[in-house]
Scaffold this motif. Structure first.
Motif, PDB file in Angstrom:
ATOM      1  N   SER A 139     -28.266 -75.615 -40.178  1.00 17.17           N
ATOM      2  CA  SER A 139     -27.149 -76.351 -39.685  1.00 17.17           C
ATOM      3  C   SER A 139     -27.591 -76.634 -38.106  1.00 17.17           C
ATOM      4  N   ARG A 140     -28.147 -75.838 -37.278  1.00 19.10           N
ATOM      5  CA  ARG A 140     -28.498 -76.373 -36.090  1.00 19.10           C
ATOM      6  C   ARG A 140     -29.636 -77.361 -36.092  1.00 19.10           C
ATOM      7  N   SER A 141     -30.667 -77.485 -37.055  1.00 16.61           N
ATOM      8  CA  SER A 141     -31.341 -78.585 -37.161  1.00 16.61           C
ATOM      9  C   SER A 141     -30.594 -79.804 -37.582  1.00 16.61           C
ATOM     10  N   PHE A 142     -29.667 -79.675 -38.523  1.00 20.89           N
ATOM     11  CA  PHE A 142     -28.848 -80.749 -38.619  1.00 20.89           C
ATOM     12  C   PHE A 142     -28.030 -81.278 -37.424  1.00 20.89           C
ATOM     13  N   LEU A 143     -27.596 -80.421 -36.723  1.00 19.18           N
ATOM     14  CA  LEU A 143     -26.960 -80.653 -35.330  1.00 19.18           C
ATOM     15  C   LEU A 143     -27.633 -81.462 -34.343  1.00 19.18           C
ATOM     16  N   VAL A 154     -22.653 -69.891 -26.689  1.00 22.78           N
ATOM     17  CA  VAL A 154     -22.869 -70.386 -25.367  1.00 22.78           C
ATOM     18  C   VAL A 154     -23.946 -71.540 -25.443  1.00 22.78           C
ATOM     19  N   PRO A 155     -25.149 -71.264 -26.312  1.00 18.57           N
ATOM     20  CA  PRO A 155     -26.024 -72.274 -26.275  1.00 18.57           C
ATOM     21  C   PRO A 155     -25.616 -73.692 -26.722  1.00 18.57           C
ATOM     22  N   LEU A 156     -24.593 -73.625 -27.583  1.00 23.45           N
ATOM     23  CA  LEU A 156     -23.958 -74.828 -28.010  1.00 23.45           C
ATOM     24  C   LEU A 156     -22.864 -75.562 -27.092  1.00 23.45           C
ATOM     25  N   THR A 157     -22.358 -74.827 -26.094  1.00 15.22           N
ATOM     26  CA  THR A 157     -21.344 -75.219 -25.388  1.00 15.22           C
ATOM     27  C   THR A 157     -21.316 -75.201 -24.111  1.00 15.22           C
ATOM     28  N   ASN A 158     -22.651 -74.957 -23.569  1.00  8.36           N
ATOM     29  CA  ASN A 158     -22.944 -74.940 -22.028  1.00  8.36           C
ATOM     30  C   ASN A 158     -23.653 -76.154 -21.572  1.00  8.36           C
ATOM     31  N   PHE A 159     -24.015 -77.039 -22.576  1.00  8.35           N
ATOM     32  CA  PHE A 159     -24.616 -78.224 -22.014  1.00  8.35           C
ATOM     33  C   PHE A 159     -26.010 -77.896 -21.524  1.00  8.35           C
ATOM     34  N   ALA A 193     -27.297 -83.334 -25.057  1.00  6.92           N
ATOM     35  CA  ALA A 193     -27.423 -84.113 -26.541  1.00  6.92           C
ATOM     36  C   ALA A 193     -26.384 -83.290 -27.556  1.00  6.92           C
ATOM     37  N   LEU A 194     -27.055 -81.911 -27.824  1.00  6.34           N
ATOM     38  CA  LEU A 194     -26.423 -81.158 -28.786  1.00  6.34           C
ATOM     39  C   LEU A 194     -24.793 -80.755 -28.322  1.00  6.34           C
ATOM     40  N   SER A 195     -24.701 -80.398 -27.067  1.00  8.53           N
ATOM     41  CA  SER A 195     -23.424 -80.170 -26.733  1.00  8.53           C
ATOM     42  C   SER A 195     -22.525 -81.331 -26.835  1.00  8.53           C
ATOM     43  N   SER A 196     -23.107 -82.571 -26.558  1.00  9.17           N
ATOM     44  CA  SER A 196     -22.143 -83.703 -26.743  1.00  9.17           C
ATOM     45  C   SER A 196     -21.764 -83.931 -28.033  1.00  9.17           C
ATOM     46  N   THR A 197     -22.810 -83.715 -28.767  1.00  7.95           N
ATOM     47  CA  THR A 197     -22.500 -84.004 -30.280  1.00  7.95           C
ATOM     48  C   THR A 197     -21.237 -83.118 -31.005  1.00  7.95           C
ATOM     49  N   LEU A 198     -21.405 -81.627 -30.451  1.00  7.87           N
ATOM     50  CA  LEU A 198     -20.329 -80.785 -31.015  1.00  7.87           C
ATOM     51  C   LEU A 198     -18.932 -81.207 -30.276  1.00  7.87           C
ATOM     52  N   TYR A 199     -19.116 -81.661 -29.039  1.00  7.83           N
ATOM     53  CA  TYR A 199     -17.872 -82.128 -28.482  1.00  7.83           C
ATOM     54  C   TYR A 199     -17.298 -83.137 -29.306  1.00  7.83           C
ATOM     55  N   LEU A 200     -17.885 -83.954 -29.424  1.00  6.85           N
ATOM     56  CA  LEU A 200     -17.301 -85.188 -30.237  1.00  6.85           C
ATOM     57  C   LEU A 200     -16.866 -84.829 -31.496  1.00  6.85           C
ATOM     58  N   ILE A 220     -26.887 -89.801 -29.834  1.00  2.00           N
ATOM     59  CA  ILE A 220     -26.492 -89.586 -28.374  1.00  2.00           C
ATOM     60  C   ILE A 220     -27.459 -90.092 -27.581  1.00  2.00           C
ATOM     61  N   THR A 221     -27.175 -91.016 -26.675  1.00  2.00           N
ATOM     62  CA  THR A 221     -28.029 -91.565 -25.775  1.00  2.00           C
ATOM     63  C   THR A 221     -27.730 -91.131 -24.379  1.00  2.00           C
ATOM     64  N   LEU A 222     -28.446 -90.305 -23.718  1.00  2.00           N
ATOM     65  CA  LEU A 222     -27.996 -89.761 -22.337  1.00  2.00           C
ATOM     66  C   LEU A 222     -28.737 -90.520 -21.219  1.00  2.00           C
ATOM     67  N   ALA A 223     -28.131 -90.711 -20.143  1.00  2.00           N
ATOM     68  CA  ALA A 223     -28.733 -91.512 -18.953  1.00  2.00           C
ATOM     69  C   ALA A 223     -29.766 -90.415 -18.206  1.00  2.00           C
ATOM     70  N   THR A 224     -30.819 -90.922 -18.148  1.00  2.00           N
ATOM     71  CA  THR A 224     -32.145 -89.805 -17.545  1.00  2.00           C
ATOM     72  C   THR A 224     -32.173 -90.297 -15.953  1.00  2.00           C
ATOM     73  N   THR A 225     -31.722 -91.477 -15.475  1.00  2.00           N
ATOM     74  CA  THR A 225     -32.009 -91.688 -14.124  1.00  2.00           C
ATOM     75  C   THR A 225     -30.505 -91.379 -13.524  1.00  2.00           C
ATOM     76  N   PRO A 226     -30.370 -90.842 -12.555  1.00  2.00           N
ATOM     77  CA  PRO A 226     -29.538 -90.584 -11.560  1.00  2.00           C
ATOM     78  C   PRO A 226     -28.726 -91.944 -11.025  1.00  2.00           C
ATOM     79  N   PHE A 227     -27.312 -92.130 -11.114  1.00  2.00           N
ATOM     80  CA  PHE A 227     -26.713 -93.192 -10.735  1.00  2.00           C
ATOM     81  C   PHE A 227     -26.643 -93.045  -9.130  1.00  2.00           C
ATOM     82  N   PRO A 228     -27.075 -94.093  -8.472  1.00  2.00           N
ATOM     83  CA  PRO A 228     -27.149 -94.110  -7.158  1.00  2.00           C
ATOM     84  C   PRO A 228     -25.808 -94.302  -6.272  1.00  2.00           C
TER      85      PRO A 228
END
Length: 495
Positions: free
Chosen positions: A317-321, A244-249, A253-260, A329-337
């Motif tokens: 392994s968790r530190s590597f991920l 769950v901590p790896l897949t529930n976003f 950034a971690l969940s996106s890496t695992l998804y890719l 992974i770069t995530l948008a921090t500001t919401p899109f209006p």
């Protein structure tokens, strides 16, 4: 023991503690006393009275099934709610187990207790299989485990044997024991000629019956069912704590890496799966899992050094991920209006051609002349004040106030609104057009068409007066204009 109980399927090999309730015997000495000096003992008559008091007819003995039914019903009624949550229509998340998707009986305490007793009386065969599997994979008898590995090797080398395996299992594990039950082998101290296999059967056919209620096998099934629930809960919690901590976003950034990584691996396997040696893979996997159940390997795996090594590898392994997700992974921090709209509707009766329009409502739809609600005669829906207009659920205002849409012609063309007059300057009102009702000729005599309402005559009279005053007007009874305002998503931190 009765014949029915002796022929029933006994599914346990270990004894279970039994509490016997007998009458007090004077020869066994005095009854133990409590701390306050008073003597208490549970006699058979008192226990019988307690069980009979659970029934409808006090003083009349009841069958064990009826007593157990009432015991389970009383127990479940204390821990389960009486409200039926299966018909909750206000739930925000769809529940695929609801009766809206599958037509199943509703929850009932009597049905629950009855089904539990029936299930518990018949689940023994599953626990027998579980116990034998545990004995097999824990190397209690190494010869049996090695024999299983030989059979598993043959199946992995030649997968077509999977078609023979169910039939062979039926022959050796069901029919052969059933035949030996009717034709038992001779004792070792007697000659074999006295027990010919071709002779008549020497015992009755073995049948599988449910365990009698309130019997030893019944309570052993309850014990094993209790332990299975605990095992399932532990495995369930262990799997969720890892996945769950790896897949529930929660860490996007971690969940996106695992998804890719899973996406690229799936694409790679889709192309190259036919090149993998699946026979060798399944053979190696089966041998590995079987060897891991050996007591010597279990002692190595449960040692402190091994547990510490596993924790270190898991942390690495968790530190590597995490490092990979932070670097790539770069995530948008500001919401899109986004932009929402509201339509200000005003109304004026048709017979008041020189009157002013009066504010009516702020509606999410323009209430166009050919809209379904307008044709059906429904009134527009909305709120009468600007302050009462709320953002969509899960959004918040990012602009301080509403802005008038100056491009009124664009939203009219986008919605294909017809029968309106558009102001391209000024207040940008989009007004309904009122077409003059012409008089129809009837044989050149200038007679009016039949079936016209009196309201039409008043409208024509009003238009005629307007033309006489040289102030032509074709505006209808409704007009609207569009207001817009920016919104943005409400993040979890903001809530």
């Amino acid at each position: 023991m009765s014949n029915e109980q002796s022929n029933s399927f006994v599914n346990r090999e270990t004894p279970i503690p039994v509490v016997s309730v007998t009458a007090p015997d004077a020869s066994r000495g005095p009854t133990p006393s409590t701390q306050d000096g008073s003597k208490h003992h549970l006699s058979a008559s008192k226990l019988k009275d307690k069980l009979e008091s659970l029934g409808d007819n006090i003083g009349r003995p009841e069958s064990p099934s009826r007593v157990s039914d009432r015991l389970f019903t009383m127990l479940l009624s204390q821990v389960l709610p009486s409200q039926d949550y299966d018909t909750d229509t206000q739930a925000s998340v769809k529940d695929r187990r609801s009766r809206e998707y599958v037509d199943r009986p509703s929850f009932s305490l009597p049905v629950m207790s009855s089904n539990f007793r029936r299930f518990n009386a018949r689940i023994g065969v599953a626990f027998v299989f579980q116990n034998r599997a545990i004995r097999l994979f824990t190397w209690r008898q190494p010869t049996q485990t090695l024999s299983f590995l030989f059979v598993y090797t043959f199946v992995c080398v030649n997968p077509t044997l999977l078609a023979v395996l169910p039939l062979a299992s039926c022959l050796f594990f069901i029919m052969v024991p059933a035949f030996l039950a009717r034709h038992p082998p001779p004792p070792t101290n007697l000659p074999t000629d006295l027990y010919p296999l071709s002779g008549p059967p020497l015992a009755a056919a073995q049948t599988i019956r449910p365990a009698p209620e309130l019997s030893k096998d019944f309570f052993r099934n309850m014990r094993d069912l209790q332990n299975c629930m605990e095992d399932f809960s532990r495995v369930h919690d262990s799997i969720l704590s890892v996945t769950v901590p790896l897949t529930n976003f929660s860490n996007e950034a971690l969940s996106s890496t695992l998804y890719l990584l899973l996406l690229f691996t799936s694409v790679l396997l889709f192309i190259t799966a036919h090149l993998l040696p699946f026979r060798f893979i399944f053979l190696l996997l089966g041998y590995t899992l079987t060897i891991l159940g050996h007591p010597f390997i279990q002692d190595l795996l449960t040692s402190d050094s091994t547990m510490q090594l596993v924790e270190e590898k898991q942390h690495e392994s968790r530190s590597f991920l995490l490092n990979l997700s932070k670097s790539d992974i770069t995530l948008a921090t500001t919401p899109f209006p986004r932009e929402v709209e509201i339509f200000e509707l005003q109304h004026r009766p048709l017979h008041l051609t020189s009157g002013e329009y009066e504010p009516v409502i702020f509606s999410p739809s323009p209430y166009a002349p050919l809209s379904p609600s307008r044709i059906a005669g429904d009134r527009p829906k909305g709120t009468p004040f600007f302050e009462d207009v709320q953002p969509p659920q899960g959004w918040r205002w990012c602009d301080k106030k509403w802005t008038l849409d100056l491009l009124s012609r664009e939203w009219v063309e986008e919605r294909c609104v017809t029968g309106v007059e558009v102001e391209i300057e000024g207040e940008r009102w989009v007004t309904d057009l009122h077409y003059e009702v012409l008089e129809e000729s009837d044989g050149g005599k200038g007679k009016k068409a039949k079936g016209k309402e009196r309201g039409r005559d008043q409208e024509r009279e009003a238009l005629r007066k307007t033309w006489e005053m040289h102030r032509p007007s074709r505006k209808g009874e409704w007009r609207r204009r569009r207001w817009v305002r920016g919104v943005e998503r409400v993040s979890v931190e903001a809530t």
